[in-house]
Design an enzyme around this catalytic site. Structure first.
Site, PDB file in Angstrom:
ATOM      1  N   ASN A  39       0.837  -1.195   0.000  1.00 34.85           N
ATOM      2  CA  ASN A  39       0.000   0.000   0.000  1.00 34.85           C
ATOM      3  C   ASN A  39       0.876   1.251   0.000  1.00 34.85           C
ATOM      4  OD1 ASN A  39       0.605  -0.917   2.653  1.00 34.85           O
ATOM      5  ND2 ASN A  39      -1.090   0.234   3.537  1.00 34.85           N
ATOM      6  N   GLU A  41       0.266   5.156   0.710  1.00 32.97           N
ATOM      7  CA  GLU A  41      -0.680   6.176   1.161  1.00 32.97           C
ATOM      8  C   GLU A  41      -0.242   7.566   0.706  1.00 32.97           C
ATOM      9  OE1 GLU A  41      -1.151   5.438   5.387  1.00 32.97           O
ATOM     10  OE2 GLU A  41      -2.314   3.615   4.971  1.00 32.97           O
ATOM     11  N   CYS A  50      -4.026   0.537  -2.464  1.00 34.07           N
ATOM     12  CA  CYS A  50      -3.876  -0.713  -1.722  1.00 34.07           C
ATOM     13  C   CYS A  50      -2.761  -1.580  -2.301  1.00 34.07           C
ATOM     14  CB  CYS A  50      -5.182  -1.503  -1.765  1.00 34.07           C
ATOM     15  SG  CYS A  50      -6.511  -0.809  -0.779  1.00 34.07           S
ATOM     16  N   GLU A  52      -2.913  -4.719  -3.078  1.00 39.50           N
ATOM     17  CA  GLU A  52      -3.409  -5.558  -4.178  1.00 39.50           C
ATOM     18  C   GLU A  52      -3.412  -4.770  -5.489  1.00 39.50           C
ATOM     19  OE1 GLU A  52      -4.715  -5.004  -1.235  1.00 39.50           O
ATOM     20  OE2 GLU A  52      -5.864  -6.709  -0.475  1.00 39.50           O
ATOM     21  N   CYS A  83     -10.213  -5.081   0.356  1.00 40.42           N
ATOM     22  CA  CYS A  83     -11.375  -4.190   0.330  1.00 40.42           C
ATOM     23  C   CYS A  83     -12.222  -4.480  -0.910  1.00 40.42           C
ATOM     24  CB  CYS A  83     -10.934  -2.724   0.352  1.00 40.42           C
ATOM     25  SG  CYS A  83     -10.269  -2.139  -1.221  1.00 40.42           S
ATOM     26  N   CYS A  86     -10.589  -3.694  -4.271  1.00 35.23           N
ATOM     27  CA  CYS A  86      -9.542  -4.637  -4.666  1.00 35.23           C
ATOM     28  C   CYS A  86     -10.140  -5.980  -5.094  1.00 35.23           C
ATOM     29  CB  CYS A  86      -8.531  -4.829  -3.537  1.00 35.23           C
ATOM     30  SG  CYS A  86      -7.454  -3.404  -3.405  1.00 35.23           S
TER      31      CYS A  86
HETATM   32  N1  THU Z   1      -5.120  -1.860   2.639  1.00 33.29           N
HETATM   33  C1  THU Z   1      -4.528  -2.620   1.658  1.00 33.29           C
HETATM   34  O1  THU Z   1      -3.511  -2.217   1.086  1.00 33.29           O
HETATM   35  N2  THU Z   1      -5.066  -3.819   1.369  1.00 33.29           N
HETATM   36  C2  THU Z   1      -6.103  -4.398   2.028  1.00 33.29           C
HETATM   37  O2  THU Z   1      -6.467  -5.524   1.703  1.00 33.29           O
HETATM   38  C3  THU Z   1      -6.773  -3.679   3.116  1.00 33.29           C
HETATM   39  C4  THU Z   1      -6.347  -2.268   3.307  1.00 33.29           C
HETATM   40  C5  THU Z   1      -4.483  -0.598   3.024  1.00 33.29           C
HETATM   41  C6  THU Z   1      -5.162   0.678   2.603  1.00 33.29           C
HETATM   42  C7  THU Z   1      -4.602   1.664   3.622  1.00 33.29           C
HETATM   43  O3  THU Z   1      -3.336   2.112   3.181  1.00 33.29           O
HETATM   44  C8  THU Z   1      -4.394   0.813   4.862  1.00 33.29           C
HETATM   45  O4  THU Z   1      -4.387  -0.533   4.418  1.00 33.29           O
HETATM   46  C9  THU Z   1      -5.457   0.996   5.936  1.00 33.29           C
HETATM   47  O5  THU Z   1      -6.722   0.857   5.410  1.00 33.29           O
END
Ligand code: THU
Length: 130
Positions: A39, A41, A50, A52, A83, A86
């Site tokens: 991920n 941000e 994310c 994925e 999520c 994804c």
């Molecule tokens: N996140 C992912 O990268 N993948 C997931 O399957 C669940 C959530 C990330 C998004 C954000 O950067 C952090 O986790 C918190 O939600």
């Protein structure tokens, strides 16, 4: 390196200063190549992406569009669950029987198929009247 080890390794590179929730994802393509993502941000929170999504983007950038296996890992009480967005992204490139393993750092793992994760996915069939 196993799919799990690759997901664990890429998780270390996650850029998650806001949520502090680092996620790693590894995708095996139908050709057997592994693509990874973490991920990423952003201070403008909705611009974050994310793990994925990163792995899917790496696969497509390499010229592949079919995936056969997915592994996602994070430090969570329960195996990390992709999520909704994804799940849709993975469904674009994987058949319903593709195994998605969700894991946490305590060694708890749960495997579900894409069809189980994304029942009733919006698909090309829905576009057929256009
Ligand atoms: N996140 C992912 O990268 N993948 C997931 O399957 C669940 C959530 C990330 C998004 C954000 O950067 C952090 O986790 C918190 O939600």
């Amino acid at each position: 390196m196993s799919l799990k080890d690759q997901a664990l390794a890429v998780r270390e590179n996650a850029y998650a200063p806001y949520s502090r929730f680092k996620v790693g994802a590894a995708i095996r393509s139908e050709n057997g190549v592994v693509y990874t993502g973490c991920n990423v941000e952003n201070v403008a929170y909705p611009e974050g992406t994310c793990a994925e999504a990163g792995a899917v983007a790496a696969m497509v950038a390499a010229g592949e569009t079919r995936l056969s296996e997915v592994f996602v890992i994070a430090d969570a009480p329960l195996p990390v669950s992709p999520c909704g967005g994804c799940r849709q992204k993975l469904s674009e490139f994987g058949a319903g029987d593709v195994a998605v393993t969700m894991a946490n750092l305590d060694g708890v793992e749960r495997t579900m198929t894409l069809a189980e994760l994304m029942p009733g996915a919006f698909s090309e069939t829905h576009l057929e009247n256009t």
